[in-house]
Design an enzyme around this catalytic site. Structure first.
Site, PDB file in Angstrom:
ATOM      1  N   ASN A 186     -56.681 -42.231  24.515  1.00  0.00           N
ATOM      2  CA  ASN A 186     -55.888 -41.892  25.697  1.00  0.00           C
ATOM      3  C   ASN A 186     -56.698 -40.922  26.566  1.00  0.00           C
ATOM      4  O   ASN A 186     -57.013 -39.819  26.127  1.00  0.00           O
ATOM      5  CB  ASN A 186     -54.587 -41.244  25.196  1.00  0.00           C
ATOM      6  CG  ASN A 186     -53.669 -40.774  26.297  1.00  0.00           C
ATOM      7  OD1 ASN A 186     -54.066 -40.689  27.459  1.00  0.00           O
ATOM      8  ND2 ASN A 186     -52.451 -40.449  25.938  1.00  0.00           N
ATOM      9  N   CYS A 193     -51.073 -37.880  33.119  1.00  0.00           N
ATOM     10  CA  CYS A 193     -51.463 -39.295  32.949  1.00  0.00           C
ATOM     11  C   CYS A 193     -51.011 -40.173  34.116  1.00  0.00           C
ATOM     12  O   CYS A 193     -51.437 -41.326  34.221  1.00  0.00           O
ATOM     13  CB  CYS A 193     -50.899 -39.836  31.644  1.00  0.00           C
ATOM     14  SG  CYS A 193     -51.267 -38.791  30.241  1.00  0.00           S
ATOM     15  N   HIS A 253     -51.141 -47.216  31.795  1.00  0.00           N
ATOM     16  CA  HIS A 253     -51.756 -46.055  31.139  1.00  0.00           C
ATOM     17  C   HIS A 253     -51.917 -46.353  29.647  1.00  0.00           C
ATOM     18  O   HIS A 253     -50.999 -46.876  29.003  1.00  0.00           O
ATOM     19  CB  HIS A 253     -50.865 -44.822  31.355  1.00  0.00           C
ATOM     20  CG  HIS A 253     -51.271 -43.658  30.507  1.00  0.00           C
ATOM     21  ND1 HIS A 253     -52.577 -43.219  30.439  1.00  0.00           N
ATOM     22  CD2 HIS A 253     -50.555 -42.859  29.668  1.00  0.00           C
ATOM     23  CE1 HIS A 253     -52.632 -42.196  29.609  1.00  0.00           C
ATOM     24  NE2 HIS A 253     -51.424 -41.965  29.122  1.00  0.00           N
TER      25      HIS A 253
HETATM   26  N1  ACO Z   1     -52.774 -38.972  10.354  1.00  0.00           N
HETATM   27  C1  ACO Z   1     -51.968 -39.029   9.295  1.00  0.00           C
HETATM   28  N2  ACO Z   1     -50.706 -38.593   9.323  1.00  0.00           N
HETATM   29  C2  ACO Z   1     -50.249 -38.077  10.463  1.00  0.00           C
HETATM   30  C3  ACO Z   1     -51.038 -37.992  11.626  1.00  0.00           C
HETATM   31  C4  ACO Z   1     -52.361 -38.448  11.519  1.00  0.00           C
HETATM   32  N3  ACO Z   1     -53.214 -38.417  12.562  1.00  0.00           N
HETATM   33  N4  ACO Z   1     -50.309 -37.443  12.612  1.00  0.00           N
HETATM   34  C5  ACO Z   1     -49.084 -37.196  12.119  1.00  0.00           C
HETATM   35  N5  ACO Z   1     -49.057 -37.580  10.811  1.00  0.00           N
HETATM   36  C6  ACO Z   1     -47.957 -37.492   9.887  1.00  0.00           C
HETATM   37  C7  ACO Z   1     -46.978 -36.382  10.224  1.00  0.00           C
HETATM   38  O1  ACO Z   1     -47.434 -35.143   9.693  1.00  0.00           O
HETATM   39  C8  ACO Z   1     -45.746 -36.875   9.525  1.00  0.00           C
HETATM   40  O2  ACO Z   1     -45.862 -36.593   8.168  1.00  0.00           O
HETATM   41  P1  ACO Z   1     -44.558 -36.157   7.316  1.00  0.00           P
HETATM   42  O3  ACO Z   1     -43.637 -37.323   7.399  1.00  0.00           O
HETATM   43  O4  ACO Z   1     -45.125 -35.909   5.967  1.00  0.00           O
HETATM   44  O5  ACO Z   1     -44.022 -34.966   8.016  1.00  0.00           O
HETATM   45  C9  ACO Z   1     -45.828 -38.380   9.697  1.00  0.00           C
HETATM   46  O6  ACO Z   1     -47.194 -38.686   9.983  1.00  0.00           O
HETATM   47  C10 ACO Z   1     -44.975 -38.908  10.815  1.00  0.00           C
HETATM   48  O7  ACO Z   1     -45.195 -38.081  11.975  1.00  0.00           O
HETATM   49  P2  ACO Z   1     -44.570 -38.421  13.356  1.00  0.00           P
HETATM   50  O8  ACO Z   1     -45.002 -37.428  14.379  1.00  0.00           O
HETATM   51  O9  ACO Z   1     -43.093 -38.634  13.132  1.00  0.00           O
HETATM   52  O10 ACO Z   1     -45.300 -39.805  13.624  1.00  0.00           O
HETATM   53  P3  ACO Z   1     -44.862 -40.970  14.525  1.00  0.00           P
HETATM   54  O11 ACO Z   1     -44.535 -42.139  13.708  1.00  0.00           O
HETATM   55  O12 ACO Z   1     -43.866 -40.535  15.564  1.00  0.00           O
HETATM   56  O13 ACO Z   1     -46.212 -41.304  15.262  1.00  0.00           O
HETATM   57  C11 ACO Z   1     -47.144 -40.996  17.432  1.00  0.00           C
HETATM   58  C12 ACO Z   1     -46.834 -40.336  16.105  1.00  0.00           C
HETATM   59  C13 ACO Z   1     -48.169 -42.091  17.197  1.00  0.00           C
HETATM   60  C14 ACO Z   1     -47.748 -39.961  18.373  1.00  0.00           C
HETATM   61  C15 ACO Z   1     -45.830 -41.591  18.007  1.00  0.00           C
HETATM   62  O14 ACO Z   1     -44.852 -40.612  18.106  1.00  0.00           O
HETATM   63  C16 ACO Z   1     -45.984 -42.245  19.296  1.00  0.00           C
HETATM   64  O15 ACO Z   1     -46.376 -43.373  19.370  1.00  0.00           O
HETATM   65  N6  ACO Z   1     -45.659 -41.504  20.395  1.00  0.00           N
HETATM   66  C17 ACO Z   1     -45.857 -41.974  21.714  1.00  0.00           C
HETATM   67  C18 ACO Z   1     -46.443 -40.898  22.492  1.00  0.00           C
HETATM   68  C19 ACO Z   1     -47.902 -40.994  22.656  1.00  0.00           C
HETATM   69  O16 ACO Z   1     -48.584 -41.947  22.343  1.00  0.00           O
HETATM   70  N7  ACO Z   1     -48.416 -39.936  23.244  1.00  0.00           N
HETATM   71  C20 ACO Z   1     -49.779 -39.918  23.638  1.00  0.00           C
HETATM   72  C21 ACO Z   1     -50.011 -38.827  24.598  1.00  0.00           C
HETATM   73  S1  ACO Z   1     -48.850 -38.677  25.830  1.00  0.00           S
HETATM   74  C22 ACO Z   1     -49.131 -39.677  27.104  1.00  0.00           C
HETATM   75  O17 ACO Z   1     -50.237 -40.114  27.329  1.00  0.00           O
HETATM   76  C23 ACO Z   1     -48.080 -39.961  28.001  1.00  0.00           C
END
Ligand code: ACO
Length: 337
Positions: free
Chosen positions: A294, A123, A264
């Protein structure tokens, strides 16, 4: 112009973005569409990421999207394919292992005087690309570069894994960058920051082929993007503000003077957190992740092109571009438009 660019006494060489272009595949996939193939919901995706839709290729190739974006950028810049000295493509989703994307685009557009190569900085790829191009152009040996960021992440995600497949999209963005003689030395790309931390690479990965030869036989597996989302979040909100401040400082900008921060487009919450840490209002942070998701290396040049074509960029505007992603890699650039 490969060889000798001599700049006249009393004149300065500025490295300027003179044209932008982008291409997004037509096929729009909403969060509701995805909730039919994985256990997710519009509410979950929107509230955690800000993403409402993404465009997923059915017919377009990585090369085809790049060619469209490149042509639009060259048309705006008023340069012909033969004018290009350097063609850099940032991507992790080439159509072929070899030839690379940049050479494929070179062939398709007829940029026969350019040398062409790919960079894999995920990215941050477009930021790395404009930095590399700037260094070549500053040498005085070359005049015109085309930097492309293109991704077709739809072929690299596991469409049964809801934690990743909802995040990404396909598309391409491009910019023509030229070395220009100017009387005034305060225009164009003024500073670029490039960083990486390979020791944290496992946070965001997509494996390729394991050792597999006549001595070691393994199942030919196919690996998908995997990510520790929370670690990526922490990495981004720490490193991006640092890189932005460093790029601004090197260029002699106060953050309050910056008109737009083009970041990004991974996640709206990351952008909000960066804005807060920089003490800057969200109005200065244009976004398109709502519509595009993304698109890794393509997200910064696509957003730059959108902002440019909306007529929001006026000569003299101050911009900061910033990318961050797998590697881990990150980078920022300070620009006077
Ligand atoms: N729909 C519904 N539920 C979901 C989904 C989905 N698409 N994805 C995960 N869940 C569930 C998980 O299974 C988990 O369930 P559980 O509690 O029963 O186990 C729950 O949601 C929480 O999962 P987490 O992975 O802890 O979710 P989080 O709140 O961290 O959100 C996210 C995930 C949005 C990716 C977050 O970590 C984030 O904002 N990360 C930043 C990184 C990012 O955006 N990366 C993008 C690509 S990398 C880049 O471009 C640099």
């Amino acid at each position: 112009m490969n060889g000798s660019a001599h700049f006249r006494r009393g004149k300065h060489m500025n490295i300027k973005i003179t044209g932008t272009g982008s291409f997004i595949p037509a096929n729009r996939v909403t969060n509701d569409d995805l909730s039919k193939i994985v256990d997710t919901s519009d509410e979950w995706i929107k509230s955690r990421t800000g993403i409402e839709a993404r465009h997923i290729s059915t017919e377009d190739t990585t090369t085809g999207m790049s060619v469209q974006a490149a042509k639009r950028a060259m048309e705006q810049a008023g340069v012909e394919p033969e004018d290009l000295d350097i063609l850099i493509a940032a991507t992790i989703s080439t159509d072929k292992v070899v030839p690379g994307l940049a050479c494929e685009v070179q062939s398709a557009i007829g940029a026969k005087n350019a040398f062409a190569f790919d960079i894999n900085a995920a990215c941050s790829g477009f930021l790395y690309g404009i930095n590399i191009a700037s260094m070549y152009l500053k040498s005085g040996e070359y005049k015109t570069a085309l930097v492309i960021g293109t991704e077709m992440l739809s072929k690299m995600v596991d469409w049964t894994d809801r934690s990743t497949c909802v995040l990404f999209g396909d598309g391409s963005g491009a910019a023509v960058i030229r070395a220009e003689e100017c009387a005034e030395n305060r225009e164009g790309i003024l500073s670029v920051i490039q960083r990486s931390d390979g020791a944290k690479g496992d946070v965001l990965r997509c494996d390729n082929r394991p050792v597999n030869n006549f001595l070691v036989k393994r199942e030919a597996g196919f690996s998908y993007v995997s990510m520790n989302g929370q670690e990526v979040y922490k990495f981004a909100v720490k490193t991006v503000p640092e890189a932005v401040k460093e790029a601004a400082g090197k260029a002699g900008f106060a953050l309050d003077e910056v008109d737009y921060f083009i970041l990004h487009q991974a996640n709206y919450r990351i952008i909000e957190a960066v804005a807060k840490r920089l003490g800057q209002p969200m109005e200065k942070f244009p976004t398109n992740l709502q519509e595009c998701g993304n698109i890794s290396a393509a997200s910064v040049p696509i957003l730059l092109d959108e902002v440019n074509r909306k007529g929001l960029l006026k000569p003299g505007n101050k911009l900061i571009l910033a990318g961050f992603g797998a590697g881990l890699t990150w980078g920022a650039a300070a620009i006077i438009w």
